[in-house]
Design an enzyme around this catalytic site. Sequence first.
Site, PDB file in Angstrom:
ATOM      1  N   GLY A 112       0.821  -1.220   0.000  1.00 56.61           N
ATOM      2  CA  GLY A 112       0.000   0.000   0.000  1.00 56.61           C
ATOM      3  C   GLY A 112       0.842   1.251   0.000  1.00 56.61           C
ATOM      4  N   GLY A 134       2.646   3.711   1.426  1.00 56.25           N
ATOM      5  CA  GLY A 134       3.212   3.951   2.753  1.00 56.25           C
ATOM      6  C   GLY A 134       3.803   5.338   2.901  1.00 56.25           C
ATOM      7  N   GLY A 148       7.349   7.470   6.010  1.00 51.33           N
ATOM      8  CA  GLY A 148       6.388   8.145   5.138  1.00 51.33           C
ATOM      9  C   GLY A 148       6.984   9.282   4.325  1.00 51.33           C
ATOM     10  N   ASP A 174       3.904  -4.920  -7.422  1.00 54.78           N
ATOM     11  CA  ASP A 174       3.313  -3.670  -6.925  1.00 54.78           C
ATOM     12  C   ASP A 174       3.856  -2.459  -7.674  1.00 54.78           C
ATOM     13  OD1 ASP A 174       5.600  -4.717  -5.352  1.00 54.78           O
ATOM     14  OD2 ASP A 174       5.598  -2.722  -4.486  1.00 54.78           O
ATOM     15  N   ASN A 175       4.872  -2.668  -8.499  1.00 56.73           N
ATOM     16  CA  ASN A 175       5.418  -1.567  -9.284  1.00 56.73           C
ATOM     17  C   ASN A 175       5.076  -1.717 -10.761  1.00 56.73           C
ATOM     18  OD1 ASN A 175       6.543  -0.445  -6.985  1.00 56.73           O
ATOM     19  ND2 ASN A 175       8.510  -1.470  -7.268  1.00 56.73           N
TER      20      ASN A 175
HETATM   21  P1  AMP Z   1       8.780   1.035  -3.319  1.00 54.11           P
HETATM   22  O1  AMP Z   1      10.160   0.573  -3.037  1.00 54.11           O
HETATM   23  O2  AMP Z   1       8.676   2.520  -3.492  1.00 54.11           O
HETATM   24  O3  AMP Z   1       8.109   0.322  -4.441  1.00 54.11           O
HETATM   25  O4  AMP Z   1       7.953   0.740  -1.996  1.00 54.11           O
HETATM   26  C1  AMP Z   1       7.609  -0.551  -1.536  1.00 54.11           C
HETATM   27  C2  AMP Z   1       6.681  -0.407  -0.353  1.00 54.11           C
HETATM   28  O5  AMP Z   1       7.356   0.203   0.755  1.00 54.11           O
HETATM   29  C3  AMP Z   1       5.457   0.446  -0.606  1.00 54.11           C
HETATM   30  O6  AMP Z   1       4.392  -0.086   0.137  1.00 54.11           O
HETATM   31  C4  AMP Z   1       5.872   1.784  -0.065  1.00 54.11           C
HETATM   32  O7  AMP Z   1       4.782   2.594   0.266  1.00 54.11           O
HETATM   33  C5  AMP Z   1       6.676   1.387   1.165  1.00 54.11           C
HETATM   34  N1  AMP Z   1       7.658   2.422   1.531  1.00 54.11           N
HETATM   35  C6  AMP Z   1       8.801   2.708   0.883  1.00 54.11           C
HETATM   36  N2  AMP Z   1       9.467   3.704   1.496  1.00 54.11           N
HETATM   37  C7  AMP Z   1       8.712   4.083   2.554  1.00 54.11           C
HETATM   38  C8  AMP Z   1       8.854   5.065   3.589  1.00 54.11           C
HETATM   39  N3  AMP Z   1       9.915   5.896   3.648  1.00 54.11           N
HETATM   40  N4  AMP Z   1       7.868   5.157   4.500  1.00 54.11           N
HETATM   41  C9  AMP Z   1       6.810   4.339   4.455  1.00 54.11           C
HETATM   42  N5  AMP Z   1       6.626   3.404   3.530  1.00 54.11           N
HETATM   43  C10 AMP Z   1       7.552   3.245   2.582  1.00 54.11           C
HETATM   44 MG    MG Z   2       6.424   0.858  -5.331  1.00 54.85          MG
END
Ligand code: AMP
Ligand code: MG
Length: 495
Positions: A87, A89, A123, A249-250
Site C-alpha cells: 500500500g 506507505g 512516510g 506492486d510496481n
Molecule cells: P517502493 O520501493 O517505493 O516500491 O515501496 C515498496 C513499499 O514500501 C510500498 O508499500 C511503499 O509505500 C513502502 N515504503 C517505501 N518507502 C517508505 C517510507 N519511507 N515510509 C513508508 N513506507 C515506505
Molecule cells: Mg512501489
Amino acid sequence: MLQIPFENRYVNLGDRFYELIKPAPVASPSLIRFNDELAQVLGISATDLSEIDLAAVFSGNVIPDGAEPLAMAYAGHQFAHFSPQLGDGRALLLGELRAANGTSFDVHLKGSGRTAFSRNGDGRAALGPVLREYLVSEAMVNLNVPTTRALAAVTTGEQVVREQLLPGGVITRVAESFVRVGTFQYFSSRRDVDAVRQLADYMIERSYPDAAQAETPYVAFFQGVLERQARLIAKWMQLGFIHGVMNTDNMSIAGETIDYGPCAFMDAYAHDQVFSSIDQQGRYAYNNQPGIGIWNLSRLAEAILPLLADNEDDPIELAKSLLQGYADEYERAWLDGMRTKFGITAVANKDADDQALIKDLLNVMAANRADFTLTFYHLSKLDAQASETDRDCRLLFDRPDEFDDWVVQWRERLSLETHSDEQRQASMRAVNPVYIPRNHQIEAAIRAAEDHGDFSVFHELHEVLQNPFTEQAGKERYQLPPEPEEVVQYTFCGT
Ligand code: AMP
Ligand code: MG
C-alpha cells in the site's frame, strides 16, 4: 486558490480500497519546479499563484478544494516473495481529475507522511530520489515512453533519516492510474472476488473503455493490459532502460512506467546489466525484463481468474493462451521498434534474418562494451556506402574490426530498402536519442542540490532532456558517457 478539476471516483469503491488520510504537514516547503506544461494539459489553472502557494499545495501543507486524499491499499510480489499488505506507505492519491481531452488522471503526492500502510517507514522521501524521478520520468515522456509524469517537486525544509541525514522532498506524480497488479492481488489474496470485480470494472471505465463493449469484457481488459505492458517493455529495451524493481506492486495496470526507484539507463551495453544495489541475483537485469513482464502478468491472471471464468469452463487454459499473446506482442513490438532503430523496414520473410542482424550487433556491442545510446546515435549518421563517417561509430568499439564485419551485413540488408540515405537517417534520428538521463549526470544534479542547495544542474539537465532527439549547441557534454571516476555502479531505492 489552485483550481484543479477533481472528479474523484476511487473513493466511491469503498473503504476496503484505501485509508482516507491527509498529508502530514512539512516545516518549510520550497518549490524546486512546477511543470506548467503538464498543468495546462491537465486543466490545472495556477497562473496567479506564487511559488510559495505552489510549494504549500505540492508539499501537502494546503489541500486544494475538491481533493479527497487517500492512501491506496495494495499487495505485491517483491523479488518473487508475496507481501499481502503493502500500500501507499509514503504516498497519497490527492484526487483524480479529468483533463480537457477527456482522459482521467490520478494526482499523487510521494513523500507526504505516514499512512496505515507505512509499516516501519517514516512516510517521507529524500530529495535525491525526488530529483531522480522528476528527471527520468519527464525524460521518458519526451522519449515517447508511457510513464507517470512529474507535476511538481518541493523541498520540505526537514531532514529524513536514512543511512545518513538527508534533505527531504515531495514529488507530485500524475498517472493515468496508480492501480497496480498488486492492487488486484491485495483483494484476490483476501478471497474478495467482489472487490476484484469492482476494481476491474473501475479500470475498464478508466483506461480500457473498449473492453466494456467486448463480448467478454474481462478477457478484453486482460488482453489490453498485456498488450500495453508488452509494448512498454519493448520500449524500455530499445532505449537501454532498466526499471530495477519490477515487483508486481510496481507494475501499472494502465501500462505506464511507474515507481521510479533504482532505475537507470545503460551506458556501455551489457545484456545482464543491473544497477539496483538490492538486486543481487539480477532478477530485474536488463535482459530479464520481458520475462519478468510475463511473470508479473501471470500473477495478474491468477488474481482475476474468477472473472475470466465468467464465460469459460477452463479459465487457466484461457489465461495461458492470453499470456502467449503477450509474448507474441512483445516480439512484434521489439522487432518493429528495433528495425526502426536500425533503419530497416519490414520485408517479407525477413523476420528471422533481421532478428539475427539486430542481435549480432548487440552481441558485438556487449563484447566491446560499446555505449548503447552513442552506438545508435552514430549508426543513424551512416550512409548506405562506407564513408569517413563510419569512423565515429567504429571507435566506440574496443575492437573496431568486429563492428566493421557487422556493418557489411547491415549494408547488404540496406540494399533491400527503397529509402534514400537522408530519409533513412531522419527516421532513425526520430527514435535514436542524442541525450538520455545518464546516471552520472543525474548523480551530479543530486550532489549539487543535496550538498550545496544548488538546483541549477538539475534544471539544466531537465532542459536538455526536453528535446532528447535534437542536437543542442553547447550541450555536447550531456551526450558523453561517464569518465572512469564518474561511473555510478549502484543505484538505490532511497526508501
Ligand atoms: P517502493 O520501493 O517505493 O516500491 O515501496 C515498496 C513499499 O514500501 C510500498 O508499500 C511503499 O509505500 C513502502 N515504503 C517505501 N518507502 C517508505 C517510507 N519511507 N515510509 C513508508 N513506507 C515506505
Ligand atoms: Mg512501489
